[in-house]
Design a protein around this motif. Structure first.
Motif, PDB file in Angstrom:
ATOM      1  N   PRO A 101     -90.644  70.923 -61.935  1.00  0.00           N
ATOM      2  CA  PRO A 101     -90.209  69.829 -61.064  1.00  0.00           C
ATOM      3  C   PRO A 101     -91.406  69.341 -60.252  1.00  0.00           C
ATOM      4  O   PRO A 101     -92.511  69.872 -60.394  1.00  0.00           O
ATOM      5  CB  PRO A 101     -89.171  70.482 -60.157  1.00  0.00           C
ATOM      6  N   HIS A 102     -91.196  68.354 -59.438  1.00  0.00           N
ATOM      7  CA  HIS A 102     -92.256  67.862 -58.564  1.00  0.00           C
ATOM      8  C   HIS A 102     -91.697  67.682 -57.163  1.00  0.00           C
ATOM      9  O   HIS A 102     -90.661  67.026 -57.031  1.00  0.00           O
ATOM     10  CB  HIS A 102     -92.801  66.523 -59.081  1.00  0.00           C
ATOM     11  N   SER A 118     -90.273  72.359 -55.366  1.00  0.00           N
ATOM     12  CA  SER A 118     -89.206  71.454 -54.931  1.00  0.00           C
ATOM     13  C   SER A 118     -87.855  72.145 -54.823  1.00  0.00           C
ATOM     14  O   SER A 118     -87.404  72.794 -55.751  1.00  0.00           O
ATOM     15  CB  SER A 118     -89.108  70.310 -55.932  1.00  0.00           C
ATOM     16  N   GLY A 155     -85.114  70.488 -54.725  1.00  0.00           N
ATOM     17  CA  GLY A 155     -84.183  69.417 -55.096  1.00  0.00           C
ATOM     18  C   GLY A 155     -83.108  69.878 -56.054  1.00  0.00           C
ATOM     19  O   GLY A 155     -82.452  70.897 -55.839  1.00  0.00           O
ATOM     20  N   SER A 156     -82.874  69.148 -57.123  1.00  0.00           N
ATOM     21  CA  SER A 156     -81.793  69.468 -58.044  1.00  0.00           C
ATOM     22  C   SER A 156     -82.082  70.790 -58.730  1.00  0.00           C
ATOM     23  O   SER A 156     -83.223  71.200 -58.891  1.00  0.00           O
ATOM     24  CB  SER A 156     -81.642  68.360 -59.068  1.00  0.00           C
ATOM     25  N   LEU A 200     -81.711  69.946 -65.009  1.00  0.00           N
ATOM     26  CA  LEU A 200     -81.687  68.649 -65.668  1.00  0.00           C
ATOM     27  C   LEU A 200     -80.538  68.666 -66.662  1.00  0.00           C
ATOM     28  O   LEU A 200     -80.196  69.715 -67.204  1.00  0.00           O
ATOM     29  CB  LEU A 200     -83.011  68.410 -66.386  1.00  0.00           C
ATOM     30  N   THR A 228     -77.304  60.266 -63.886  1.00  0.00           N
ATOM     31  CA  THR A 228     -78.361  61.031 -64.549  1.00  0.00           C
ATOM     32  C   THR A 228     -79.735  60.614 -64.043  1.00  0.00           C
ATOM     33  O   THR A 228     -80.616  61.456 -63.829  1.00  0.00           O
ATOM     34  CB  THR A 228     -78.253  60.838 -66.077  1.00  0.00           C
ATOM     35  N   ARG A 287     -80.434  62.256 -60.822  1.00  0.00           N
ATOM     36  CA  ARG A 287     -80.787  63.669 -61.031  1.00  0.00           C
ATOM     37  C   ARG A 287     -82.243  63.812 -61.468  1.00  0.00           C
ATOM     38  O   ARG A 287     -82.945  64.720 -61.027  1.00  0.00           O
ATOM     39  CB  ARG A 287     -79.904  64.263 -62.134  1.00  0.00           C
ATOM     40  N   ILE A 288     -82.678  62.909 -62.344  1.00  0.00           N
ATOM     41  CA  ILE A 288     -84.074  62.913 -62.798  1.00  0.00           C
ATOM     42  C   ILE A 288     -84.989  62.644 -61.611  1.00  0.00           C
ATOM     43  O   ILE A 288     -86.000  63.323 -61.420  1.00  0.00           O
ATOM     44  CB  ILE A 288     -84.289  61.832 -63.894  1.00  0.00           C
ATOM     45  N   ASP A 337     -84.451  63.222 -58.557  1.00  0.00           N
ATOM     46  CA  ASP A 337     -84.404  64.390 -57.681  1.00  0.00           C
ATOM     47  C   ASP A 337     -85.321  65.499 -58.216  1.00  0.00           C
ATOM     48  O   ASP A 337     -86.124  66.081 -57.482  1.00  0.00           O
ATOM     49  CB  ASP A 337     -82.946  64.868 -57.614  1.00  0.00           C
ATOM     50  N   TRP A 338     -85.204  65.789 -59.498  1.00  0.00           N
ATOM     51  CA  TRP A 338     -86.021  66.840 -60.125  1.00  0.00           C
ATOM     52  C   TRP A 338     -87.510  66.532 -59.984  1.00  0.00           C
ATOM     53  O   TRP A 338     -88.322  67.408 -59.682  1.00  0.00           O
ATOM     54  CB  TRP A 338     -85.643  66.967 -61.600  1.00  0.00           C
TER      55      TRP A 338
END
Lengths: 249, 249
Positions: free
Chosen positions: A221-222, A226, A228-229, A232, B112, B115-116, B118-119
């Motif tokens: 992730p970044h 992170s 975050g979520s 994926l 989606t 979510r991307i 966020d990741w």
């Protein structure tokens, strides 16, 4: 052909259910473009129904879509759909990139994964028997024609992975404790076969498949730490992984 | 809270419709995990309904899900949701990676894409006013909580792109005649702002947005002259592009 009998309407409609697709070996394809692709493909097209022949009312009755398209074809499932364990080895070539679907349940995800496989020239897609049915009308539509170009095999998935390993290949899977995909050397299928395992939407990769994974990957992730979520979507992870294998090919 | 009046049931149910969400500035969040995330987020949670308080029957009536979860929250939309043209410039930072959604219509795709975002730590998502509503219950669920972490702004999209260009940044879009993404130098948002435009599911990038794209990219298929699928799904193209920008960051 002109017209359609009530009996035929019933038979076509029944193909929306897996039970009747399994019994007859047939499935339905909707949309003028998809029907044209079916006809141009190696698939056997049994019957084509067109609104101009059978009328709008009959079209509505046989269609699985909320807004029926002008064309619907009844098509025979290809013979390679269900692969016996003994047939796997002949299907895995020395050079080849394969996907292994470990219980993908969402029709949209399966359709999207086939489209990704098509774009990136994946050689074949293997799947567990409990993966959603490729011939489910929602899946067929979501493939946007990829169903006619990408071979998908329902089979013993661990045995398919073993076949790849047996030919000196690698079996990759993504895991939260895997290695950063971008920092790892990858076999790209130029010499030995390569398989990428895609886990179930909520459970991830099964124990049986985890046991045959040779290399554990992670899509970073970044920023890297992170919070975050947590994950994926299965199709998204497939896209990013396959794109990276093809970038390095 | 214990119990729920018929009037409140009506009010909560009405939030499944955009008209009533717009009027009240409220939306619904379902699922115990999602409700917990809402409470922990900077969003204002107006009311939480739990099955143990209001009963299963009332829960079924207020839920937008086929299988209602035990918890549902009524949450206020954040103030940054609708951005006036004059507010854009202050929102675009010198270092920042932004997505621009050019009429994304499918709820699943929008969820989606969030979510991307966020990741991969995207800084904000801009969207045309005709992009599907972020507060549509299907979208909220599909974000898997990303809605609470990624700022999304409905605004004048070309003006947002102009703001990025005005700060010396780049605006990228994918086109069939674009340059191979992997062979092109990319600004990654380390210094100037960067925006990636995601086109509509069937129409692609609009003329208005194409006019402000500074760099045309292409995700190469495999093999490069592959006659396979014609396109990738909007969310899939987003994933592959954003992953590449983050890989090079």
């Amino acid at each position: 052909m002109a017209g359609i009998s009530n009996n035929d309407i019933k038979k076509v409609k029944a193909l929306q259910q897996k039970k009747f697709r399994d019994e007859s070996g047939l499935f339905i394809v909707e949309g003028e473009k998809m029907v044209q692709e079916a006809i141009a493909s190696p698939f056997d097209v049994e019957t084509v129904y067109h609104k101009s022949d059978i009328g709008e009312e009959a079209m509505k009755r046989i269609s699985a879509l909320a807004n029926p398209s002008p064309a619907l074809a009844v098509v025979r499932k290809p013979s390679y759909t269900y692969l016996h364990k003994d047939e796997i080895s002949a299907t895995v070539r020395n050079r080849g990139l394969y996907l292994a679907l470990d219980s993908i349940r969402d029709p949209g995800n399966l359709g999207t994964i086939l489209r990704i496989a098509d774009w990136f020239g994946v050689d074949a897609v293997f799947a567990t028997n409990d993966t959603v049915d490729l011939f489910n009308p929602k899946v067929v539509q979501a493939t946007m024609g990829a169903i006619f170009r990408i071979k998908m095999h329902y089979t013993d998935l661990p045995a398919a992975a073993e076949a790849v390993l047996g030919k000196g290949g690698k079996v990759y899977g993504t895991f939260l404790d895997g290695q950063d995909m971008y920092k790892k050397e990858l076999e790209t299928g130029k010499e030995s076969p390569v398989m990428i395992v895609i886990g179930n939407e909520s459970e991830g990769i099964s124990k049986a498949m985890e046991a045959v994974v040779s290399d554990r990957l992670y899509i970073p992730p970044h920023p890297k730490d992170s919070p975050g979520s947590e994950s994926l979507n299965a199709a998204i992870a497939t896209a990013i992984t396959v794109a990276e294998f093809r970038r390095r090919f």
